[in-house]
Scaffold this motif. Structure first.
Motif, mmCIF file in Angstrom:
data_model
loop_
_atom_site.group_PDB
_atom_site.id
_atom_site.type_symbol
_atom_site.label_atom_id
_atom_site.label_comp_id
_atom_site.label_asym_id
_atom_site.label_seq_id
_atom_site.Cartn_x
_atom_site.Cartn_y
_atom_site.Cartn_z
ATOM 1 N N MET A 85 27.015 43.899 -1.312
ATOM 2 C CA MET A 85 26.498 45.142 -0.748
ATOM 3 C C MET A 85 27.074 46.366 -1.454
ATOM 4 S SD MET A 85 24.372 43.766 1.194
ATOM 5 C CE MET A 85 23.603 45.312 1.675
ATOM 6 N N LYS A 86 28.332 46.321 -1.866
ATOM 7 C CA LYS A 86 28.909 47.470 -2.571
ATOM 8 C C LYS A 86 28.276 47.637 -3.950
ATOM 9 C CE LYS A 86 33.176 48.383 -0.192
ATOM 10 N NZ LYS A 86 34.573 48.849 -0.304
ATOM 11 N N ARG A 87 28.014 46.532 -4.633
ATOM 12 C CA ARG A 87 27.360 46.640 -5.945
ATOM 13 C C ARG A 87 25.936 47.172 -5.795
ATOM 14 N NH1 ARG A 87 31.869 46.043 -6.701
ATOM 15 N NH2 ARG A 87 32.967 44.886 -8.335
ATOM 16 N N LEU A 88 25.225 46.694 -4.803
ATOM 17 C CA LEU A 88 23.867 47.190 -4.569
ATOM 18 C C LEU A 88 23.882 48.665 -4.172
ATOM 19 C CD1 LEU A 88 22.215 44.229 -2.608
ATOM 20 C CD2 LEU A 88 21.636 45.013 -4.916
ATOM 21 N N ALA A 89 24.830 49.036 -3.318
ATOM 22 C CA ALA A 89 24.911 50.440 -2.888
ATOM 23 C C ALA A 89 25.204 51.354 -4.064
ATOM 24 C CB ALA A 89 25.988 50.600 -1.812
ATOM 25 N N ASN A 90 26.098 50.929 -4.948
ATOM 26 C CA ASN A 90 26.400 51.742 -6.134
ATOM 27 C C ASN A 90 25.181 51.883 -7.031
ATOM 28 O OD1 ASN A 90 29.074 52.472 -5.670
ATOM 29 N ND2 ASN A 90 29.876 50.577 -6.525
ATOM 30 N N GLY A 102 32.099 55.719 -2.282
ATOM 31 C CA GLY A 102 33.545 55.773 -2.096
ATOM 32 C C GLY A 102 34.077 54.819 -1.039
ATOM 33 N N ASP A 103 34.897 55.331 -0.144
ATOM 34 C CA ASP A 103 35.639 54.536 0.831
ATOM 35 C C ASP A 103 34.702 54.082 1.952
ATOM 36 O OD1 ASP A 103 37.828 53.329 1.950
ATOM 37 O OD2 ASP A 103 38.488 55.126 2.999
ATOM 38 N N THR A 104 34.262 52.844 1.887
ATOM 39 C CA THR A 104 33.230 52.365 2.811
ATOM 40 C C THR A 104 33.512 50.951 3.297
ATOM 41 O OG1 THR A 104 31.952 51.637 0.892
ATOM 42 C CG2 THR A 104 31.362 53.770 1.839
ATOM 43 N N ASN A 105 32.799 50.585 4.356
ATOM 44 C CA ASN A 105 32.837 49.226 4.904
ATOM 45 C C ASN A 105 31.435 48.632 4.897
ATOM 46 O OD1 ASN A 105 35.538 49.037 5.471
ATOM 47 N ND2 ASN A 105 35.344 49.579 7.632
ATOM 48 N N VAL A 106 31.375 47.308 5.022
ATOM 49 C CA VAL A 106 30.095 46.656 5.275
ATOM 50 C C VAL A 106 29.717 46.928 6.730
ATOM 51 C CG1 VAL A 106 28.900 44.443 5.474
ATOM 52 C CG2 VAL A 106 30.457 44.855 3.555
ATOM 53 N N ASN A 137 20.280 42.627 6.964
ATOM 54 C CA ASN A 137 20.917 43.243 8.125
ATOM 55 C C ASN A 137 22.194 43.997 7.764
ATOM 56 O OD1 ASN A 137 21.066 43.586 11.095
ATOM 57 N ND2 ASN A 137 22.934 42.348 10.909
ATOM 58 N N LEU A 138 22.484 44.099 6.480
ATOM 59 C CA LEU A 138 23.744 44.701 6.057
ATOM 60 C C LEU A 138 23.517 45.986 5.266
ATOM 61 C CD1 LEU A 138 25.527 41.464 4.777
ATOM 62 C CD2 LEU A 138 25.745 42.523 7.038
ATOM 63 N N THR A 139 24.474 46.888 5.376
ATOM 64 C CA THR A 139 24.461 48.071 4.532
ATOM 65 C C THR A 139 25.915 48.504 4.307
ATOM 66 O OG1 THR A 139 23.462 50.253 4.199
ATOM 67 C CG2 THR A 139 24.244 49.749 6.424
ATOM 68 N N ILE A 140 26.079 49.655 3.691
ATOM 69 C CA ILE A 140 27.403 50.206 3.428
ATOM 70 C C ILE A 140 27.504 51.540 4.172
ATOM 71 C CG2 ILE A 140 28.845 51.248 1.654
ATOM 72 C CD1 ILE A 140 28.941 48.258 1.556
ATOM 73 N N PHE A 141 28.631 51.729 4.857
ATOM 74 C CA PHE A 141 28.793 52.916 5.688
ATOM 75 C C PHE A 141 30.236 53.377 5.597
ATOM 76 C CE2 PHE A 141 27.427 54.658 10.122
ATOM 77 C CZ PHE A 141 26.830 55.747 9.509
ATOM 78 N N GLY A 142 30.483 54.663 5.752
ATOM 79 C CA GLY A 142 31.844 55.176 5.757
ATOM 80 C C GLY A 142 32.684 54.503 6.833
#
Length: 207
Positions: A85-90, A102-106, A137-142
């Motif tokens: 998810m972090k690679r996709l978000a980037n 930056g500083d995020t969680n799944v 069902n997943l994303t990246i969020f602060g």
């Protein structure tokens, strides 16, 4: 090249790990036989070329990976989910890699611990629970934002997502009016297009 291969082969296509181990063992032997020492630039270049070609040939192709990503039964392990998810978000934030998330969680859109009577009650939760760790069902969020909304229902989460600076998360609010099984699997289909662009043997720098 190894990250591209393993993500396609093991994380998404879920192919036999024994076959992957045999292939990687043979590749290690090829590298040892090709590269004479740490200063052997020609040998290193040839070994890299051979590794790329071998992994590419033995890797699931784009249509296979896309189909696997969108399957209802393709559930990510927590450690894999964080990486993917972090690679996709980037990539979605900036394909040219000039800006990174930056500083995020799944974030689980349908949460891991919903309220007992939330999300349509027990019957609907039983449908959604198997998809908790599905890519759709997943994303990246602060991290702070994640803690504030983690178990809420989608109508409450949606405006928070809309205000996010993370493109992946912001798009959820703009594209989806409700959150159910169909939405999760439809979103997975959309994400599968980015998956094959990120984990791509011709441009492995994104992994």
């Amino acid at each position: 090249y190894l990250l591209v291969f393993i993500t396609r082969y093991s994380i998404f296509a879920n192919k036999d790990s024994a076959g992957m181990e045999d292939l990687l063992f043979d590749l290690a032997r090829t590298v040892r036989n090709t590269v004479n020492n740490e200063n052997d630039k020609a040998g290193s270049k040839q070994a890299a070329h051979d590794v790329k070609n071998t992994l590419s040939v033995n890797s699931p192709d784009d249509p296979t990976v896309k189909a696997a990503v969108a399957k209802e039964t393709t559930i990510l392990e927590p450690s894999d989910a964080k990486y993917v998810m972090k690679r996709l978000a980037n990539y979605m934030q900036d394909p040219q890699k000039q800006v990174v998330v930056g500083d995020t969680n799944v974030e689980h859109i349908y949460p891991q611990s919903p309220a007992e009577k939330g999300w349509g009650g027990k019957a609907n939760q039983e449908k959604l629970e198997p998809l908790t760790w599905h890519i759709g069902n997943l994303t990246i969020f602060g991290k702070k934002a994640n803690k504030k909304v983690e178990n809420f229902e989608y109508p409450i989460k949606k405006p928070k997502y809309a205000a996010s600076q993370v493109v992946m998360t912001k798009e959820i609010a703009s594209k989806y009016k409700q959150w159910d099984e169909t939405t999760i699997l439809n979103r997975a289909v959309q994400l599968s297009k980015a998956v094959v662009q990120v984990w791509d043997f011709t441009n492995p720098s994104r992994v």
